[in-house]
Design a protein around this motif. Structure first.
Motif, PDB file in Angstrom:
ATOM      1  N   LEU A 188       0.550 -15.189  13.412  1.00 58.00           N
ATOM      2  CA  LEU A 188      -0.067 -15.575  12.146  1.00 58.00           C
ATOM      3  C   LEU A 188      -1.576 -15.754  12.279  1.00 58.00           C
ATOM      4  O   LEU A 188      -2.350 -15.244  11.460  1.00 58.00           O
ATOM      5  N   THR A 189      -2.005 -16.472  13.309  1.00 60.47           N
ATOM      6  CA  THR A 189      -3.440 -16.686  13.515  1.00 60.47           C
ATOM      7  C   THR A 189      -4.157 -15.367  13.760  1.00 60.47           C
ATOM      8  O   THR A 189      -5.205 -15.092  13.168  1.00 60.47           O
ATOM      9  N   ARG A 190      -3.593 -14.546  14.604  1.00 62.09           N
ATOM     10  CA  ARG A 190      -4.255 -13.280  14.937  1.00 62.09           C
ATOM     11  C   ARG A 190      -4.179 -12.268  13.803  1.00 62.09           C
ATOM     12  O   ARG A 190      -5.089 -11.453  13.630  1.00 62.09           O
ATOM     13  N   PHE A 191      -3.096 -12.310  13.032  1.00 65.18           N
ATOM     14  CA  PHE A 191      -3.009 -11.413  11.871  1.00 65.18           C
ATOM     15  C   PHE A 191      -4.181 -11.657  10.941  1.00 65.18           C
ATOM     16  O   PHE A 191      -4.852 -10.716  10.500  1.00 65.18           O
ATOM     17  N   TYR A 192      -4.453 -12.932  10.636  1.00 63.47           N
ATOM     18  CA  TYR A 192      -5.532 -13.241   9.696  1.00 63.47           C
ATOM     19  C   TYR A 192      -6.915 -13.121  10.334  1.00 63.47           C
ATOM     20  O   TYR A 192      -7.903 -12.881   9.630  1.00 63.47           O
ATOM     21  N   THR A 193      -6.981 -13.277  11.644  1.00 62.52           N
ATOM     22  CA  THR A 193      -8.242 -12.986  12.330  1.00 62.52           C
ATOM     23  C   THR A 193      -8.601 -11.520  12.134  1.00 62.52           C
ATOM     24  O   THR A 193      -9.709 -11.175  11.713  1.00 62.52           O
ATOM     25  N   LEU A 194      -7.650 -10.647  12.424  1.00 60.45           N
ATOM     26  CA  LEU A 194      -7.891  -9.209  12.295  1.00 60.45           C
ATOM     27  C   LEU A 194      -8.161  -8.823  10.847  1.00 60.45           C
ATOM     28  O   LEU A 194      -9.080  -8.050  10.563  1.00 60.45           O
ATOM     29  N   TRP A 195      -7.348  -9.359   9.943  1.00 57.78           N
ATOM     30  CA  TRP A 195      -7.490  -8.946   8.545  1.00 57.78           C
ATOM     31  C   TRP A 195      -8.842  -9.356   7.968  1.00 57.78           C
ATOM     32  O   TRP A 195      -9.533  -8.561   7.326  1.00 57.78           O
ATOM     33  N   THR A 196      -9.245 -10.614   8.177  1.00 55.08           N
ATOM     34  CA  THR A 196     -10.533 -11.057   7.622  1.00 55.08           C
ATOM     35  C   THR A 196     -11.693 -10.339   8.306  1.00 55.08           C
ATOM     36  O   THR A 196     -12.708 -10.055   7.663  1.00 55.08           O
ATOM     37  N   GLN A 197     -11.551 -10.039   9.591  1.00 56.91           N
ATOM     38  CA  GLN A 197     -12.614  -9.298  10.266  1.00 56.91           C
ATOM     39  C   GLN A 197     -12.732  -7.886   9.705  1.00 56.91           C
ATOM     40  O   GLN A 197     -13.837  -7.395   9.449  1.00 56.91           O
ATOM     41  N   LYS A 198     -11.611  -7.243   9.501  1.00 59.43           N
ATOM     42  CA  LYS A 198     -11.653  -5.892   8.946  1.00 59.43           C
ATOM     43  C   LYS A 198     -12.251  -5.894   7.536  1.00 59.43           C
ATOM     44  O   LYS A 198     -13.103  -5.059   7.199  1.00 59.43           O
ATOM     45  N   GLU A 199     -11.820  -6.834   6.712  1.00 65.02           N
ATOM     46  CA  GLU A 199     -12.339  -6.836   5.345  1.00 65.02           C
ATOM     47  C   GLU A 199     -13.817  -7.215   5.307  1.00 65.02           C
ATOM     48  O   GLU A 199     -14.577  -6.697   4.498  1.00 65.02           O
ATOM     49  N   SER A 200     -14.256  -8.110   6.195  1.00 67.45           N
ATOM     50  CA  SER A 200     -15.682  -8.447   6.231  1.00 67.45           C
ATOM     51  C   SER A 200     -16.515  -7.241   6.662  1.00 67.45           C
ATOM     52  O   SER A 200     -17.631  -7.038   6.182  1.00 67.45           O
ATOM     53  N   VAL A 201     -15.981  -6.424   7.565  1.00 67.10           N
ATOM     54  CA  VAL A 201     -16.650  -5.176   7.953  1.00 67.10           C
ATOM     55  C   VAL A 201     -16.733  -4.234   6.757  1.00 67.10           C
ATOM     56  O   VAL A 201     -17.786  -3.659   6.464  1.00 67.10           O
ATOM     57  N   MET A 202     -15.627  -4.057   6.068  1.00 64.69           N
ATOM     58  CA  MET A 202     -15.578  -3.165   4.918  1.00 64.69           C
ATOM     59  C   MET A 202     -16.571  -3.594   3.837  1.00 64.69           C
ATOM     60  O   MET A 202     -17.216  -2.767   3.190  1.00 64.69           O
ATOM     61  N   LYS A 203     -16.719  -4.903   3.682  1.00 65.33           N
ATOM     62  CA  LYS A 203     -17.656  -5.425   2.682  1.00 65.33           C
ATOM     63  C   LYS A 203     -19.099  -5.316   3.161  1.00 65.33           C
ATOM     64  O   LYS A 203     -20.009  -5.060   2.380  1.00 65.33           O
TER      65      LYS A 203
END
Length: 202
Positions: free
Chosen positions: A127-142
Motif C-alpha cells: 500500500l505504501t509503495r503503491f501510492y509512492t509510485l503512483w504520486t511520483q508518476k503523476e507528479s512527473v506527468m504534471k
C-alpha cells in the motif's frame, strides 16, 4: 521546497467570498459540481492561487494544450487534491505535485501503470509503495505539462527511491514523497531540492 496544504473542512464563508469576488469564473465553475466535496476542493484550489499570487485576476491564468494552468511572466505553480485536502506549490523551476488518499480501493491497476521492476518493488510494502509510485508518476506527468498524455507505464520512477533523477523529454527530473495524515504527497521538479516543508492552512 514549500507546499501549501488546505483541509477543505476549514473553508470558511470568507474564503468563499474572496474566491467569488476575485475569481468569479472559477467560482461559477465550482458551483457546477454535483457534490459538496468537489465544490469545496475547487474553491480551496482557487483560494490557494489567490494566497500565492497577489493581485492576480482571472485573465492572468492560462491553460496549456494539456490542461495545465500557468501565469505568463510569473512563477510556475501546480495544484492537486484528494479526498479532504488540496495542495499547492509555486516555484521558478519546473514543478508538478500530486496528493492521494491512501486506501486499498483502486489499487488493482498495477499492471496497467507500472513497469515490471516497479511491480516487484512495491510487493514488499504494497500500500505504501503503491501510492509512492503512483504520486511520483503523476507528479512527473504534471511537471512535464502533459498530464495523462504521458503514459505512466512508459517511464520508471525507481531511481527516485535512491534520490537520483530520471530523464523525461531530455529533462532531468527529481522527486520526493512525504506522508501526511494517511495521504501520500509527491513533488517533482527539474531542481534538485533537498526536502519538502508543509505549510498548513487551518
Amino acid at each position: 521546497m514549500e507546499i501549501n496544504i488546505l483541509n477543505i473542512e476549514n473553508i470558511s464563508e470568507n474564503i468563499i467570498s474572496e474566491v467569488s469576488t476575485k475569481l468569479p469564473l472559477r467560482y461559477q465553475k465550482a458551483l457546477k459540481f454535483r457534490f459538496p466535496k468537489d465544490y469545496k476542493l475547487s474553491i480551496g484550489a482557487s483560494w490557494l492561487i489567490l494566497k500565492n499570487f497577489k493581485n492576480i485576476s482571472e485573465s492572468d491564468i492560462y491553460i496549456n494544450q494539456y490542461g495545465k494552468p500557468f501565469i505568463i511572466n510569473n512563477d510556475n505553480f501546480n495544484i492537486s487534491h484528494s479526498n479532504n485536502y488540496v495542495v499547492f506549490v509555486k516555484s521558478k523551476h519546473t514543478i508538478g505535485i500530486d496528493i492521494e488518499h491512501i486506501t486499498i480501493k483502486n489499487t488493482d491497476i498495477s499492471e496497467k501503470v507500472y513497469q515490471h521492476s516497479e511491480i516487484e518493488w512495491l510487493k514488499k510494502d504494497f500500500l505504501t509503495r503503491f501510492y509512492t509510485l503512483w504520486t511520483q508518476k503523476e507528479s512527473v506527468m504534471k511537471a512535464t505539462g502533459q498530464g495523462f498524455n504521458l503514459d505512466p507505464k512508459t517511464f520508471n520512477v525507481l531511481e527516485f527511491q535512491n534520490n537520483k533523477p530520471i530523464t523525461i523529454n531530455n529533462q532531468n527530473l527529481f522527486c520526493k514523497t512525504i506522508f501526511y495524515n494517511n495521504y501520500a504527497i509527491s513533488l517533482c521538479s527539474d531542481f534538485d531540492f533537498k526536502e519538502i516543508e508543509l505549510k498548513e492552512y487551518n
